[in-house]
Design a protein around this motif. Sequence first.
Motif, PDB file in Angstrom:
ATOM      1  N   GLY A  52       0.821  -1.208   0.000  1.00 48.25           N
ATOM      2  CA  GLY A  52       0.000   0.000   0.000  1.00 48.25           C
ATOM      3  C   GLY A  52       0.841   1.237   0.000  1.00 48.25           C
ATOM      4  N   GLY A  53       0.325   2.255  -0.573  1.00 50.39           N
ATOM      5  CA  GLY A  53       1.103   3.475  -0.647  1.00 50.39           C
ATOM      6  C   GLY A  53       0.276   4.646  -0.220  1.00 50.39           C
ATOM      7  N   LEU A  54       0.865   5.771  -0.396  1.00 46.85           N
ATOM      8  CA  LEU A  54       0.197   7.010  -0.071  1.00 46.85           C
ATOM      9  C   LEU A  54      -0.915   7.258  -1.094  1.00 46.85           C
TER      10      LEU A  54
ATOM     11  N   LEU B 191       5.389  15.155  -4.371  1.00 43.97           N
ATOM     12  CA  LEU B 191       6.416  14.152  -4.088  1.00 43.97           C
ATOM     13  C   LEU B 191       7.096  13.662  -5.363  1.00 43.97           C
ATOM     14  N   ALA B 192       6.413  13.791  -6.483  1.00 46.27           N
ATOM     15  CA  ALA B 192       7.034  13.364  -7.738  1.00 46.27           C
ATOM     16  C   ALA B 192       8.300  14.194  -7.983  1.00 46.27           C
ATOM     17  N   ARG B 193       8.234  15.461  -7.628  1.00 44.50           N
ATOM     18  CA  ARG B 193       9.403  16.321  -7.809  1.00 44.50           C
ATOM     19  C   ARG B 193      10.557  15.872  -6.910  1.00 44.50           C
TER      20      ARG B 193
ATOM     21  N   ARG C 112       8.152   7.654  -7.244  1.00 46.64           N
ATOM     22  CA  ARG C 112       7.371   7.027  -8.294  1.00 46.64           C
ATOM     23  C   ARG C 112       6.570   5.888  -7.681  1.00 46.64           C
ATOM     24  N   PHE C 113       5.426   5.614  -8.264  1.00 48.65           N
ATOM     25  CA  PHE C 113       4.611   4.506  -7.747  1.00 48.65           C
ATOM     26  C   PHE C 113       4.573   3.368  -8.745  1.00 48.65           C
TER      27      PHE C 113
ATOM     28  N   LEU D  17      -1.046   0.838  -4.896  1.00 49.58           N
ATOM     29  CA  LEU D  17       0.089   1.572  -5.438  1.00 49.58           C
ATOM     30  C   LEU D  17       1.239   1.436  -4.454  1.00 49.58           C
ATOM     31  N   MET D  18       2.354   0.973  -4.931  1.00 49.31           N
ATOM     32  CA  MET D  18       3.498   0.830  -4.034  1.00 49.31           C
ATOM     33  C   MET D  18       4.563   1.830  -4.449  1.00 49.31           C
ATOM     34  N   PRO D  19       5.214   2.443  -3.460  1.00 49.45           N
ATOM     35  CA  PRO D  19       6.279   3.373  -3.815  1.00 49.45           C
ATOM     36  C   PRO D  19       7.474   2.613  -4.383  1.00 49.45           C
ATOM     37  N   GLN D  20       7.985   3.098  -5.484  1.00 49.35           N
ATOM     38  CA  GLN D  20       9.157   2.446  -6.070  1.00 49.35           C
ATOM     39  C   GLN D  20      10.354   2.726  -5.169  1.00 49.35           C
ATOM     40  N   GLY D  21      11.050   1.661  -4.814  1.00 43.22           N
ATOM     41  CA  GLY D  21      12.144   1.826  -3.865  1.00 43.22           C
ATOM     42  C   GLY D  21      11.668   1.597  -2.442  1.00 43.22           C
ATOM     43  N   GLY D  22      10.418   1.214  -2.303  1.00 43.39           N
ATOM     44  CA  GLY D  22       9.894   0.843  -1.001  1.00 43.39           C
ATOM     45  C   GLY D  22       9.739   2.026  -0.070  1.00 43.39           C
TER      46      GLY D  22
END
Lengths: 526, 532, 438
Positions: free
Chosen positions: B61-63, B73-75, B79-80, B239-244
Amino acid sequence: MNRDGNTYDAIVIGAGHNGLVAAARLARAGRRVLVLEAGEAAGGAAATSEIVPGYAAPAVAHLVDAFPKRIERELKLPKQGLRYAARDIPTVALDPDGDHLLLPRNRREFKRFASRLPRDAEAYRNYVALLRAQAALIEPLLGETPPDLHDAGALRSLFRRLVWRSALSGRAGLQSLMRNLPESIGDRLDAEFESPLLKGALAFDATLGGAEGPYAHGTSFRAVWREALRMQGQGLRQIAGGPGALVQALAAIVSAGGGELRVNSPAARIFVENGAAAGVELADGTVLRAPLMLSAINPRITLLDLLGANRVETHEALELSRAPRPGTTAKLNLALERMPIFTGLAAEHHGARLLIAPSLDEVEEAASSCRENRLTSAPLLELHLPSLADPSLAPEGQHILSVIVHYTPYEAEGGWSMQRESFVQKVVRRIAAFAPGVEEAMIAGEILTPPDIERKYGLAGGDWHQGDLRLDHLFAFRPSPVFGRYETPVAGLYLCGAGSHPGGGVTGLPGWIAAGVAMENGEGAR
Amino acid sequence: MERRDAVVIGAGLNGLVAAAYLARAGLDVLVLDRASSPGGIALPYEIAPGFVLPRYTLGSGGLPPRIAADLDLARHGLRFIRAEGSVACFPGGAYVASYRDGIVHRRELARHSRRDADAWTRYRRDMLRAARGLAPLLTRAAKAPFGGLFAGLRAQLALADRIAALPPADLAAMLRLWTMSASDYLDDYFEAPEIKAHLAAAALIGGTLGPSSPMSASRLVWPWLSETGDAMGGAPDTLMPQGGTIALLQALTAAVEAGGGTIRLEAEVTDVLIKDGRVRGVELANGETIGAGAVLSGLDVKRSFLSLFRWKDLPDGLVERVGRVRMKGVAAKVNIALDAMPDFPGLPEGCPSLGGGLRLAGTIPAMDRAFADWRERMPPRDPVIDVLIPSITDPSLAPPGRHVLSALVQFVPGELHDGTWTVERRDALRDLVTARLAEVSPGIGKHMLACEVLLPGDIEDEVGLTGGDLAYGEATLDQFFANRPFPGQGGASTPLRNFYLCSPSAHPGPFVMGAPGANAAAEVLTALKGRG
Amino acid sequence: MTPDTLPRAEEEQMDALHDTAAPANAPDPADERAEVDPALFEEEGSEPPFARAVRTTPLHLETAAESRTNRWTAWNGYTVPRVLTDLGDEYRALRGAAALMDLSPLVKYRISGRDALAYLERLCAVSVATLDIDRLRHVMFCEGSGMVLGDGLLFRLGADDYRLVTEETHLAWLIDSAEGFRVRVEDVSATLAVLSLQGPLSALLLAELGIGDAAMLEPFAARWIALGGMPVYASRSGATGDLGYELWCDAEDAPHVWRALMAKGAAFGLRPAGFALRELARLEAGYPRAGRDYLSAFAAIDPADALPPAAIWPHFVPDPAKGLFNGGTALRSMQGEAPARRLVRLAVQGLEPVRFAAISAGGAPVGLATSAGFSPALGANIALALLDERAVRSGDLSVLAERRAGLSVGESRLPARILAGPVFSHPRRFAVPAPFRP
């Protein structure tokens, strides 16, 4: 109107107390009513049965606490011979060490309670006051037809009334109700009290009749609901001659109105003519006609089996077809050759309602055994000695002990036929722990397990309450949102059993209100 | 004395989200954490060199995209990755998978029951309707309509009107969802026991309710709150954050700092300073004091009130009210490093749902038994095990070709009825978990490089979460909405002026990551605006 | 899974397998439980659901052989040709001669048992009590709220034997509704193939094949015939606004039937056609398709997307003579109220594609074009559109269409008008073709 032998003004299916109250109300209004009963005798779960000749015991329910004065007065039941053997019966929580606890009913008793449990006394006073304030909010709704869910205006004024009533009561009833409603009774009691005995007794009362344990969410609301039902009644009473006497009084009103009661007459089909209910066909093919029909039996059986699935829309049928929850209460009646003496119990309290639920942990333990279909060796019991106030029930000097066993599984591990004996033994041994010598005094006994109750009284799952107290099945949602106002899709057919608002218990209210709705709608009028 | 506009206690996910929102609004924010790296209970942790996973949480799960967008946060490099539903494996080899694609998902359900494949359409509709009704309530403070006498009455009357205006069908649907048990609720839709168990198990993870406990049905809705849950007709995805979690924490840290906020680590707050009934600042373990216009606590409700204040400073009854909040650990965390991708012979090769998680579950009666064991504080005999191999979706979390496995073992009591968690009992639990894993992946034992078990008590000891309750307080209806963090006190603000809760102990609880932090920040900003 | 449920479930499946293996397909009167055709699982084998996005129909090899374009589309999880050769040619064959289409992905349920009629009468919003054997009619069925769940063709195959053909699957609702009825519901979609033979010369082609009795079928009638040596149930149906037949046969026999028709059909100008032609033909004939032009009430996440029958079929009124049916109570109480939105047929100026384009009236958004295409019969773009009721009355509609010029995409407002009736509806569709009249 042709008044031959098989035509009536109204037919009531099921001669339980709700069916009979409905029939009696119609009879008092001048209707000729036929009451059909599938079993051998009227009364359903509220009957008096003989253990052995000479020993009469309340078949299932043994005391009444929620039978409204209004119904008693309007039906003139005392004229039909309804008497009470005892009124305002106290409740005593039995302590294994003999230091029993009387739940106080007045100031004098509260003083004794406070000296027995000094740390809990104030909390108990507040608890009862809050419980009553909460119950007082919903109590007026129990005695009337639930609001029409499709009538936003009616709902709105109902909700607004609730808000005002709560604001005026000054006890923040609605606010606390919204907080307590989803809570478990166990959590609520743990937060308030210290005495295990007190907590056990209050948890027993809140959970009786359901399968949920004291820590299941929503059980706190059951305590409020039960309190509200009690407010409809006139305190805990014992009917002289057992609950069967109430049934007889009601049946007498029906016959006085020219109606009759037929036993051993299971209905097989409700038939409809021109879109309206027209009569019943019995299992033996007899056709009985009436323009008004009330069914006090299970709503699902009434609508899907008797009326037929093609008279009910799919979504309505789906609401009804959810599997019934099995009952969790067993009944044991014992004939005793002498008076049982409970160690440490004052003589004047032997006629009280006695609870064996020594602690909340034991209540939780019994609930979890029930979930696993195990028969616990420490069953939770409600005991009453009806023969003390009503000696006519047993030969002189001898007694009846009526026992309700809470958290009895519908299916016993190993099968009921194997477990019956040991179950009775466990219960008797438990009683003997409080009243030594009770085993030796036993002459005869009668045990009704939940499957027995199902078989004997035709109650699905052996559930006394016909669809137990679930938060999503109350008021206009009982038994389902479509049938919540006693009416059915077929004109002239009404539901009047405990499956309808306000539900189970010996209250007569579903039958009373349903008969009122039926007459108000003008159906069945000549 | 150093002075800040706002001080946030705890650099967990919610603390950082709150700080980032406040910093973005131009406040001078300081985040304090006693640990040497940010993360709180989401602390990323290297179980073996190169193998990274969250130490205490499952980590799926992600934000919500909304918060990620608000905080830009993309900036900051976030990445998700989208992960498909999940797979539930049952003893005996049966399995149910969830897919995003409606056609595939229904075909999967049809393996168990053709009827249920069709019932999915109605279930999905009702879940999404409920989720859409719920979503707006989660992003604003849940205030009880019981304020002052007249304001309270007016609010109650307005609420009464609103409920009365609902169509009866919606009213019935609402009642059913919030009062029924998950098992009864699912019975109204499905017939296949595996499908019901799959959905029920997913809803129960992390909670203190069994599938047959009254009021557990509402938990079925939470997976559907995912903002893209309804896109393709199948099961909701995650959606998972890339890089955990590391990447997520880095992005949030960057967002706090980009707004001019500061994060100070190894700085333990021991006291919250209170004067004239108002919170004025905090005191650190080294005796330093920091003044603050607002203090936000990312700790659980019990620790926030019972350990940061002198009890005599608190309003009457508050200690009791907080003490009554139910916080009990329900899950143990198992972390495993694997030298290869474990093989799951019972699952179809390449099953994409594996990326969304694997659940070793029993039928609903089996889960009820597991729950009953927990209630009686027995060591689990037949636990529900939620497994995530985050390195399937995100290979950067482990060395090439290797994997990390994160498991949450549900219905593990923090305290046992007959004593403590001895070493033998811990080992027995580890062996039970590995044995259950080996049932679905026979060779997995050979691939294990490292394995550790964290019991609720360990989680409490290490991060100070009361009871080791990862939900920060049981999330049942009597401890939700206007009753979260505690009855009569809904939302992030507390009876203490200038003191706010930004942990999942506050509304909306553990279900939407970051939402308690975002809500707390919003309340702080509203209060400041009110003061001019 | 508990040990005591597993063997029982397996046993039931085994029983079901034996049931279908038996040659006589008569429902066993003792077995009155609604149940499911397990043949579908056999066909799928052990392949995981995600492996193959779409399945093939029994006629896949035949249509693949005819395909010159290799353009395929997914329909109900099956792959079917979108266009086999050229949509224009296929259309000319349909309207001038005859076209042959594979409609096997349609969902087919067999409903049988003593209470089948009572069951269907309660299920459907139109009366089916008067439906004779070997006749069919269009039915729709609603949720309790009166909102449409689906529509389809109901065939009466025998005294207590019906077939319901729908666009989408409805098994859960059909089984849930069976509670309390002695009726059996089977999904026969996979074992029953459908060929649609449509066009003015279709009757002559059937006669040429020696089955004049099929050509003599009246509209909405059906009968068993032998075609290519195979037993085929032929019905006068087709939703093209013209003369046409649908041929229902066993999946294994379907290729033979197809080849028999194609062999004789060349002389009549028969052309095989794909899904695009079916869509165009039903659009010209003005028929909405479930799942595209309206959403099943079970799929309508937004309650406003659920529609009552009168919003989809303007002439629908609850039959006063009909007894209780699903949604009936709600529909009768709604009667007289105009639905808030309804489906209309539009003619749109210009040639840009307008599918799923927004529609506005006086600048305000009032609806959505759900299906659209260029109608050669009208010589204009036509569409089915879901419009707010007030916009239906006001007129002055425009469709917001994408206009592509090279790489740039622009938007243009295309004026649209509401059509009173279908674009194509030939009198032939209501009669038995002249040479075959008795």
